[in-house]
Every structure is written in C-alpha cells, then in structure tokens.
Design a protein around this motif. Structure first.
Motif, PDB file in Angstrom:
ATOM      1  N   LEU A 103       0.834  -1.201   0.000  1.00 15.63           N
ATOM      2  CA  LEU A 103       0.000   0.000   0.000  1.00 15.63           C
ATOM      3  C   LEU A 103       0.866   1.247   0.000  1.00 15.63           C
ATOM      4  O   LEU A 103       1.713   1.426   0.877  1.00 15.63           O
ATOM      5  N   LEU A 135      -1.917  -1.594  -3.752  1.00 12.94           N
ATOM      6  CA  LEU A 135      -3.029  -0.776  -3.289  1.00 12.94           C
ATOM      7  C   LEU A 135      -2.569   0.681  -3.299  1.00 12.94           C
ATOM      8  O   LEU A 135      -1.559   1.025  -2.682  1.00 12.94           O
ATOM      9  N   VAL A 189      -7.632   2.620  -3.434  1.00 18.70           N
ATOM     10  CA  VAL A 189      -8.353   2.487  -2.168  1.00 18.70           C
ATOM     11  C   VAL A 189      -8.823   3.825  -1.607  1.00 18.70           C
ATOM     12  O   VAL A 189      -9.457   3.863  -0.555  1.00 18.70           O
ATOM     13  N   THR A 247     -10.000   1.072   2.981  1.00 13.36           N
ATOM     14  CA  THR A 247      -8.856   0.159   3.037  1.00 13.36           C
ATOM     15  C   THR A 247      -9.252  -1.158   3.683  1.00 13.36           C
ATOM     16  O   THR A 247      -8.891  -2.239   3.190  1.00 13.36           O
ATOM     17  N   THR A 249     -11.282  -3.200   1.202  1.00 16.31           N
ATOM     18  CA  THR A 249     -10.469  -3.744   0.111  1.00 16.31           C
ATOM     19  C   THR A 249      -9.644  -4.933   0.583  1.00 16.31           C
ATOM     20  O   THR A 249      -9.569  -5.961  -0.103  1.00 16.31           O
ATOM     21  N   THR A 276      -0.619   8.539   4.785  1.00 10.46           N
ATOM     22  CA  THR A 276      -1.244   7.213   4.715  1.00 10.46           C
ATOM     23  C   THR A 276      -1.800   6.755   6.062  1.00 10.46           C
ATOM     24  O   THR A 276      -2.182   5.598   6.211  1.00 10.46           O
ATOM     25  N   ALA A 299      -5.067   4.928   6.041  1.00  8.42           N
ATOM     26  CA  ALA A 299      -4.933   3.591   5.467  1.00  8.42           C
ATOM     27  C   ALA A 299      -4.292   2.632   6.471  1.00  8.42           C
ATOM     28  O   ALA A 299      -4.619   1.436   6.485  1.00  8.42           O
ATOM     29  N   THR A 329      -5.889  -0.810   7.636  1.00  7.60           N
ATOM     30  CA  THR A 329      -5.141  -2.070   7.585  1.00  7.60           C
ATOM     31  C   THR A 329      -5.202  -2.776   8.933  1.00  7.60           C
ATOM     32  O   THR A 329      -5.453  -3.983   9.016  1.00  7.60           O
TER      33      THR A 329
END
Length: 388
Positions: free
Chosen positions: A6, A34, A59, A87, A90, A107, A110, A114
């Motif tokens: 990612l 991603l 994403v 995220t 996905t 990020t 994200a 995650t």
C-alpha cells in the motif's frame, strides 16, 4: 503467498515500490498494489507495464496541501476520512496473507484501515523519518502529534522517539549505516535493507539526448527539486544562476517552468529527466532532499547541495550533512553567491565528500530484493489461516 503493498501515486513512492512489487513477484508472491491517489494522481501505462501485470486497486484519495497548512486541521481530517473504511473493505475482499504499508503521515488513515482488517502488516518507509530522532523533526511536531494520537487511538503502534508508526511484526527502512550512522533509532525492531534506486525498470524512464552534448572536460551540476516541490521559480532561477557562476555545465529538471524561468541557452533543461543516468555524469547534485533523490545520488557517488523545502526533506538534509555526503542551505535567504560558494566547495577535488560517497557504495545493496526476502521470511512464520 499473497502480499499487498500500500502506497500513494507520488513519484517519490512509486519509484522505490515498483521494484519491490517485482521483487516479491520474482520470489513467488502474488502481489497486489493498493494505491492512494495523491492529489488526483493515477498510474499511466508505462507504470503499469513496469509492474508486469500486477493487479492495482485504488483504495482512496488523499490531498497533500493540508500537510503544509494549519496543523490543527489534521486530526479532524484524519478522523473524517473514508480511507480507513475503504482500506479495510479492500483488504477483506482480496484477503492477502500480509500487507506492507508505506508509512508516512498521509497514509495514516490507510494504516488504521489495515489494522482494522485483521490482516498482518509491516511498515516500510520512503524517507528517513522512521529512524530520525525527534529532535530533528521539530518543524513537524504539530502534525506528527496529531497523527500519533489518531493512530494510537485505533491501536496502531507509535514511536515517540521518532514520531512515526511501527508494526509489531516487521519494520523496514531502506537505508544504509553510512548515511544514518549511530543517530538512527533502530533498536525497536527497525531493519535497514539497503538503498532504493538500484538498476531496474520503474516506469518513469525518459530519453535525454542532450547528455551527449556535454563537454567531458568540464564539471556538471545537476539541479532538480523533484516532481511536487519544483514550483518555486524564483528559487530555481537563483539556484541555476548560482550554478552557472561556477563555470560548470548545468542540467536542470524544471517541470513546466522553462518559459517562465527564461534561462540562458547554455543551461540544458527538460520537464523530467532520467535522473539515475544524469547523476552518473554529474559532479554535484542540487536537490530538495527528497529521499529517492538522496539515495540515487549516493549510489552514483555524487555530492549533494540540499535545499530542503518541506515535510521530510530537512530530515534527509540533516543525515546528508551528518554523513559528509554534501552540505545543506536553508532555502530562505539563498542567493546566487551562496549557491555558487557552496557548489565551488563541493566541486573542489581536494574535498572529502566524493571519497566518503565512494566508500559507502559497497553498503548500497538492493533494497527491493532485500525487502522481498524479509517479507517472504516473515510470511513463512505467520500462523496459517484457520490456525490463528
């Protein structure tokens, strides 16, 4: 082995991570990229070809401007961002065995997504912020502290010593001891994996025939402020004029500013340059201090004059000076003469910058290959699905 990586669409992140995707594929992994679209960025066909057919999923969207604006807006922006949920959704849909997350403030949402997905994840960096002691990040504290509060509030580990995120499983820093030395914070599980910028296709390659026009008996100064921060025409014009004063041949990456800059014909310019090839010919590199530029300059053993413009660039400037790989100037107050003086010093064959860089070359390695090796080893230690 199914791995997701990612990151964002920025050149400074795609350049080191396209090789990581391909190294993981060569190691037998099924790899999905991603992407967070930064300021509307997208993959072009050249990048997609360089990825060799690896699937790509968008994403979410992120904007860069807030990270140089009012720091008080960062926390609310992160908390309201849909990127975390996007995220999570996905990752649950593609169900990889492991996720490697590009760790940087933009990020952060994200990272939260995650973490919430339940998929094991590691962190990797595209700058030196992940190992930089906090005293050298003072200019970013107001942003960093909000990111830290946001991440820790969602269960993501946070290093107060470096003001950056951490994984409990794997933390990979693409750098070398010769650059970061004993100042680097690595005793909390961060592994150094070598420098980005090794040979290999990345999907940003362009031609530049003017390299053949250079006089082999005259020094070359290369100027580039990257693909995001170059839009400072007054500073760029001043720096180029200072470089011309040294008598060196000057090559400059100027984006779409060529007409506005109105440079002398002797200065070779292009919107975007094959940087690795240019650095092999250059004697000094004037850079904004983006980490890929720094890493590629070390690989080419080209001394640097760093003018850090924003975000993580002062961190790289600090480490470049610490290692003796170049010198740094604050962009505010820079004049043609201060640039000319600094470049004259760096061009001096009696200086030790070149010797230090050449001595560091054996450490450079291939960060993509080493990253793939460590990810494969890590995935092999994880419980199989259904056995957690």
């Amino acid at each position: 082995m199914r791995v997701a990586l990612l990151t964002t669409t920025q050149h400074g992140h795609l350049n080191p991570y396209v090789p990581v995707v391909n190294a993981l594929r060569r190691a037998g992994g099924e790899v999905t990229l991603l992407l967070l679209s930064a300021d509307g960025g997208a993959l072009d066909e050249q990048r997609r070809r360089a990825l060799g057919g690896a699937p790509v999923h968008l994403v979410g969207q992120v904007e860069m401007a807030p990270w140089s604006g009012d720091p008080a807006r960062i926390g609310p922006m992160l908390r309201s961002s849909p990127v975390a949920d996007q995220t999570t959704d996905t990752l649950r849909a593609i169900a990889p065995d492991f996720v490697l997350v590009d760790s940087l403030p933009v990020t952060a949402s994200a990272m939260v997504g995650t973490h919430a997905s339940g998929v094991p994840y590691g962190m990797i960096w595209a700058n030196l912020g992940g190992v930089c002691p906090r005293e050298h990040r003072r200019g970013r504290w107001a942003y960093d502290e909000q990111v830290g509060d946001y991440l820790t509030g969602h269960g993501v580990a946070w290093s107060t010593r470096t003001h950056s995120a951490r994984s409990s499983i794997l933390n990979l820093m693409p750098t070398i001891p010769a650059l970061v030395g004993h100042d680097a914070v690595t005793d909390d599980g961060v592994q150094l994996v070598g420098l980005p910028g090794a040979a290999g296709e990345r999907g940003d390659e362009v031609a530049f025939g003017d390299l053949a026009r250079l006089d082999p008996d005259r020094p070359v100064v290369y100027v580039s402020f990257g693909t995001i921060f170059y839009r400072r025409p007054d500073l760029l014009r001043t720096v180029i004029a200072g470089a011309v004063k040294t008598g060196a041949q000057v090559i400059a990456a100027v984006g779409d500013l060529a007409e506005e800059l109105a440079l002398p014909d002797e200065v070779l310019t292009a919107p975007y340059l094959p940087q690795r090839a240019v650095l092999e010919r250059a004697d000094v590199f004037v850079t904004h201090g983006g980490y890929n530029s720094v890493a590629e300059s070390i690989r080419a053993a080209t001394p640097m004059l760093v003018l850090p413009l924003a975000v993580d660039q002062p961190v790289q400037a600090y480490f470049v000076e610490r290692a003796g790989f170049g010198t740094a100037l604050e962009p505010t107050g820079v004049t043609e003469q201060t640039v000319a003086d600094a470049l004259t010093d760096l061009l001096d064959p009696a200086g030790d910058h070149l010797a230090r860089l050449r001595a560091a070359r054996p450490e450079c390695g291939d960060s993509a290959a080493r990253t793939a090796e460590l990810v494969v080893g890590t995935v092999g230690t994880l419980p199989r699905k259904g056995q957690q």
